[in-house]
Write a protein that holds these residues in place. Structure first.
Motif, PDB file in Angstrom:
ATOM      1  N   TRP A  34      41.775  45.622  52.008  1.00 19.13           N
ATOM      2  CA  TRP A  34      40.946  44.340  52.557  1.00 19.13           C
ATOM      3  C   TRP A  34      40.724  45.191  54.116  1.00 19.13           C
ATOM      4  O   TRP A  34      40.156  44.234  54.688  1.00 19.13           O
ATOM      5  CB  TRP A  34      42.071  43.626  52.797  1.00 19.13           C
ATOM      6  CG  TRP A  34      43.921  43.604  53.070  1.00 19.13           C
ATOM      7  CD1 TRP A  34      44.849  44.089  52.055  1.00 19.13           C
ATOM      8  CD2 TRP A  34      44.498  44.082  54.260  1.00 19.13           C
ATOM      9  NE1 TRP A  34      45.532  44.640  52.609  1.00 19.13           N
ATOM     10  CE2 TRP A  34      45.448  44.629  53.669  1.00 19.13           C
ATOM     11  CE3 TRP A  34      44.128  43.866  55.408  1.00 19.13           C
ATOM     12  CZ2 TRP A  34      46.505  44.711  54.547  1.00 19.13           C
ATOM     13  CZ3 TRP A  34      45.259  44.817  56.586  1.00 19.13           C
ATOM     14  CH2 TRP A  34      46.010  44.897  56.131  1.00 19.13           C
ATOM     15  N   TYR A  35      40.657  46.654  53.981  1.00 19.63           N
ATOM     16  CA  TYR A  35      40.456  47.176  55.636  1.00 19.63           C
ATOM     17  C   TYR A  35      38.947  46.636  55.435  1.00 19.63           C
ATOM     18  O   TYR A  35      38.499  47.036  56.922  1.00 19.63           O
ATOM     19  CB  TYR A  35      40.998  48.597  55.214  1.00 19.63           C
ATOM     20  CG  TYR A  35      42.324  48.344  55.897  1.00 19.63           C
ATOM     21  CD1 TYR A  35      43.014  48.501  56.005  1.00 19.63           C
ATOM     22  CD2 TYR A  35      42.289  49.859  57.448  1.00 19.63           C
ATOM     23  CE1 TYR A  35      44.326  48.529  56.506  1.00 19.63           C
ATOM     24  CE2 TYR A  35      43.118  49.738  58.284  1.00 19.63           C
ATOM     25  CZ  TYR A  35      44.843  49.630  57.555  1.00 19.63           C
ATOM     26  OH  TYR A  35      45.703  49.505  58.522  1.00 19.63           O
ATOM     27  N   SER A  36      38.615  46.666  54.180  1.00 22.76           N
ATOM     28  CA  SER A  36      36.882  46.453  53.836  1.00 22.76           C
ATOM     29  C   SER A  36      36.912  45.015  54.192  1.00 22.76           C
ATOM     30  O   SER A  36      36.940  44.748  53.158  1.00 22.76           O
ATOM     31  CB  SER A  36      36.616  47.123  52.735  1.00 22.76           C
ATOM     32  OG  SER A  36      35.308  47.406  52.446  1.00 22.76           O
ATOM     33  N   PRO A  37      36.408  44.487  54.084  1.00 18.81           N
ATOM     34  CA  PRO A  37      35.473  42.723  54.008  1.00 18.81           C
ATOM     35  C   PRO A  37      34.450  43.760  52.728  1.00 18.81           C
ATOM     36  O   PRO A  37      34.350  42.127  51.955  1.00 18.81           O
ATOM     37  CB  PRO A  37      34.550  43.040  55.826  1.00 18.81           C
ATOM     38  CG  PRO A  37      33.973  44.369  56.624  1.00 18.81           C
ATOM     39  CD  PRO A  37      35.098  44.837  55.691  1.00 18.81           C
ATOM     40  N   VAL A  38      33.442  44.412  52.524  1.00 18.98           N
ATOM     41  CA  VAL A  38      33.124  44.545  51.315  1.00 18.98           C
ATOM     42  C   VAL A  38      34.277  44.137  50.334  1.00 18.98           C
ATOM     43  O   VAL A  38      33.969  43.541  49.547  1.00 18.98           O
ATOM     44  CB  VAL A  38      32.398  45.329  51.488  1.00 18.98           C
ATOM     45  CG1 VAL A  38      31.760  45.867  49.865  1.00 18.98           C
ATOM     46  CG2 VAL A  38      31.452  45.081  52.651  1.00 18.98           C
ATOM     47  N   LEU A  39      35.412  45.107  50.148  1.00 16.04           N
ATOM     48  CA  LEU A  39      36.280  45.274  49.163  1.00 16.04           C
ATOM     49  C   LEU A  39      36.387  44.627  48.923  1.00 16.04           C
ATOM     50  O   LEU A  39      37.682  43.931  47.742  1.00 16.04           O
ATOM     51  CB  LEU A  39      37.094  46.584  49.302  1.00 16.04           C
ATOM     52  CG  LEU A  39      36.353  48.180  49.491  1.00 16.04           C
ATOM     53  CD1 LEU A  39      37.586  48.798  49.879  1.00 16.04           C
ATOM     54  CD2 LEU A  39      35.623  47.864  48.208  1.00 16.04           C
ATOM     55  N   TYR A 332      35.516  49.577  59.608  1.00 14.59           N
ATOM     56  CA  TYR A 332      35.922  50.800  60.363  1.00 14.59           C
ATOM     57  C   TYR A 332      34.549  51.410  59.772  1.00 14.59           C
ATOM     58  O   TYR A 332      34.260  51.096  58.357  1.00 14.59           O
ATOM     59  CB  TYR A 332      36.899  51.188  60.600  1.00 14.59           C
ATOM     60  CG  TYR A 332      37.431  52.083  59.589  1.00 14.59           C
ATOM     61  CD1 TYR A 332      37.750  52.609  58.366  1.00 14.59           C
ATOM     62  CD2 TYR A 332      37.931  50.837  58.112  1.00 14.59           C
ATOM     63  CE1 TYR A 332      37.803  53.558  57.611  1.00 14.59           C
ATOM     64  CE2 TYR A 332      38.409  51.413  56.904  1.00 14.59           C
ATOM     65  CZ  TYR A 332      38.499  52.303  56.333  1.00 14.59           C
ATOM     66  OH  TYR A 332      38.736  52.831  55.136  1.00 14.59           O
ATOM     67  N   LEU A 333      34.233  53.111  59.929  1.00 14.47           N
ATOM     68  CA  LEU A 333      34.069  53.741  59.010  1.00 14.47           C
ATOM     69  C   LEU A 333      34.560  55.221  58.687  1.00 14.47           C
ATOM     70  O   LEU A 333      35.247  54.924  59.948  1.00 14.47           O
ATOM     71  CB  LEU A 333      32.078  53.651  59.609  1.00 14.47           C
ATOM     72  CG  LEU A 333      31.433  53.131  58.743  1.00 14.47           C
ATOM     73  CD1 LEU A 333      29.959  53.069  59.456  1.00 14.47           C
ATOM     74  CD2 LEU A 333      31.461  52.131  57.836  1.00 14.47           C
ATOM     75  N   GLN A 334      33.980  56.325  58.483  1.00 13.26           N
ATOM     76  CA  GLN A 334      34.597  57.413  58.151  1.00 13.26           C
ATOM     77  C   GLN A 334      33.455  58.373  58.478  1.00 13.26           C
ATOM     78  O   GLN A 334      32.575  58.389  57.470  1.00 13.26           O
ATOM     79  CB  GLN A 334      35.499  58.166  57.034  1.00 13.26           C
ATOM     80  CG  GLN A 334      36.329  56.979  56.724  1.00 13.26           C
ATOM     81  CD  GLN A 334      37.193  57.184  55.752  1.00 13.26           C
ATOM     82  OE1 GLN A 334      38.170  57.056  55.703  1.00 13.26           O
ATOM     83  NE2 GLN A 334      36.263  57.541  54.627  1.00 13.26           N
ATOM     84  N   ASN A 335      33.136  59.255  59.790  1.00 14.67           N
ATOM     85  CA  ASN A 335      32.570  60.108  59.910  1.00 14.67           C
ATOM     86  C   ASN A 335      32.558  61.278  60.620  1.00 14.67           C
ATOM     87  O   ASN A 335      33.491  61.772  60.809  1.00 14.67           O
ATOM     88  CB  ASN A 335      31.186  59.454  60.747  1.00 14.67           C
ATOM     89  CG  ASN A 335      30.781  58.483  60.271  1.00 14.67           C
ATOM     90  OD1 ASN A 335      30.871  56.754  60.897  1.00 14.67           O
ATOM     91  ND2 ASN A 335      29.325  57.600  59.576  1.00 14.67           N
TER      92      ASN A 335
END
Length: 444
Positions: A34-39, A332-335
């Motif tokens: 659930w950190y990701s709104p997409v997932l 968030y993202l990871q870059n």
């Protein structure tokens, strides 16, 4: 799901090792996706049908054998602290909770061997009498298991010195196959790469051997800067300098507002650098900070390490958690930004997105080179906008490891993923382990 699989498990598992109560099974079928709104949308209804929590390797093997006979999908779970749905069953079936397999099996000078279900913080405590400590661990170390970290993670606190999991931070592993006759594999060397960050698609980690190092007295610091580029330049030079370091983190000034337990220390602050460093190296750091206009606003002495909240509880992906507590729209993202072009990349991002993207960098070593790795906060408005930002970051050379997909390899296909797939064919011929997590060419 028919009653036959349940009957088979009750026959082969010990008392208290098999569960099918819906609420319990549903809870154990979730991780921190659930950190990701997409997932959060894609995975909210997913659940296993049964859970086993084996108390011995013999029981684990019996459960796996029963699953093969029934051709049930099988998903392996540590503590469920992963953020990409690594431990979420996509097609029901059996979930294997490894939390009872949690013994420290052997410890010596420079290594420790533990069962996969051992919690990382508990392992650290058990290492105290040996005067040794872990090389790297995730910000979720209080809850996360060692097997879960190796199968679903990559790096964390300590990566500024010791790199990621692939950089010699796993020495050996015991892996079970998913076959009619379960095989027990001893895995070392380059072969370990097939099981690190593989989501358990090609085998079940039952114990791992990892390196440990002589214990260091770590002090914690927060520095305030009036300019983000000065903060980044200081962090880079500190990262490149000699001396033991466990954490070098840089935050854009707005992010400090999310850290409510530190609100008194961070009131009216600018851009921030969080540091964990050996206390004997303090003088050099003070001199370097002065050169870049940094002001020390918080220090926690080494004797208080692990007493109460530490600054690492606000770093890595815990940063995202603190932001979401303030406003659930943050994600968030990871870059991986470029060491040579990071300043121009930052300017380009901020000119394009302003406060929609807040920058957070974790300086790490990766394959022997220093990298400004970023976990930027993104104000989520839509999936389309999120992927527009991802495309933009990729186009300027700040490559994205996408945390908004449950697909292994972040939806991509590279040589290591191909090797993982080949190993799956050997170890899991019926394709039962963590179904749906490997991308196919059409998806890519």
């Amino acid at each position: 799901m028919s009653a036959l699989p349940a009957k088979r498990f009750t026959e082969v598992m010990e008392e208290g090792e098999f569960f099918q109560k819906k609420d319990m099974v549903g809870k154990l079928s979730k991780d921190y996706y659930w950190y990701s709104p997409v997932l959060a949308e894609e995975l909210k209804e997913k659940s296993a049908d049964f859970v086993i929590r084996p108390k011995s390797i013999a029981s684990l093997k019996a459960g796996l054998t029963a699953a093969v006979k029934e051709k049930l999908p099988v998903t392996i779970r540590g503590a469920g602290t992963g953020n990409y749905g690594q431990a979420v069953p996509l097609h029901g079936g059996l979930l294997v909770d490894m939390s009872e397999l949690n013994r420290m099996m052997e410890v010596g000078e420079g290594f420790v061997r533990v069962q996969a279900g051992m919690k990382i913080r508990e392992l650290e405590r058990k290492l105290v009498p040996t005067n040794q400590e872990l090389t790297i661990y995730p910000s979720t170390f209080a809850k996360a298991t060692m097997g879960g970290f190796i199968a679903g993670g990559s790096g964390g606190i300590g990566s500024i010195t010791w790199g990621n999991l692939w950089d010699g931070n796993v020495l050996e592993a015991t892996v079970l196959t998913m076959e009619e006759e379960v095989r027990e594999l001893n895995v070392t060397g380059e072969e370990l790469k097939n099981y690190i960050h593989s989501y358990g698609v090609n085998g079940i980690l039952v114990d791992v051997t990892i390196p440990v190092k002589p214990k260091t007295s770590w002090s914690q610091y927060i520095l305030n800067f009036s300019d983000f580029f000065q903060a980044m330049s200081f962090a880079r030079e500190l990262s490149e300098s000699p001396g033991k370091k466990r954490l070098v983190t840089v935050f854009e000034r707005e992010i400090g507002d999310f850290f409510l337990p530190l609100r008194n220390e961070l009131k009216d602050c600018g851009d921030l650098v969080f540091i964990e460093k050996a206390e004997e190296n303090e003088k050099h750091m003070l001199e370097l900070a002065q050169q870049y206009g940094g002001v020390f606003i918080y220090q926690k002495e080494a004797e208080l390490y692990r007493k109460g909240l530490g600054i690492s509880d606000f770093t890595w992906n815990h940063t995202t958690l603190w932001a979401m507590k303030t406003d659930p729209a943050w994600t968030y993202l990871q870059n991986f930004f470029s060491l040579e072009n990071v300043e121009s990349q930052i300017k380009t991002v901020k000119e394009k997105y302003g406060g929609e993207v807040l920058l957070h960098f974790e300086w790490i070593m990766d394959k022997g080179r220093l990298v400004p790795a970023a976990l930027p906060l993104i104000k989520f408005t839509s999936k389309e906008r999120l992927y527009e930002i991802i495309t933009f970051l990729n186009d300027i050379g700040a490559g994205t490891n996408d945390p908004h997909t449950y697909l292994l390899g972040a939806g991509g296909w590279d040589l290591q993923l191909q090797a993982i797939v080949e190993k799956k064919k050997e170890n899991d011929p019926h394709g039962l382990l963590n179904q749906g997590k490997i991308p196919n060419f059409e998806t890519v």
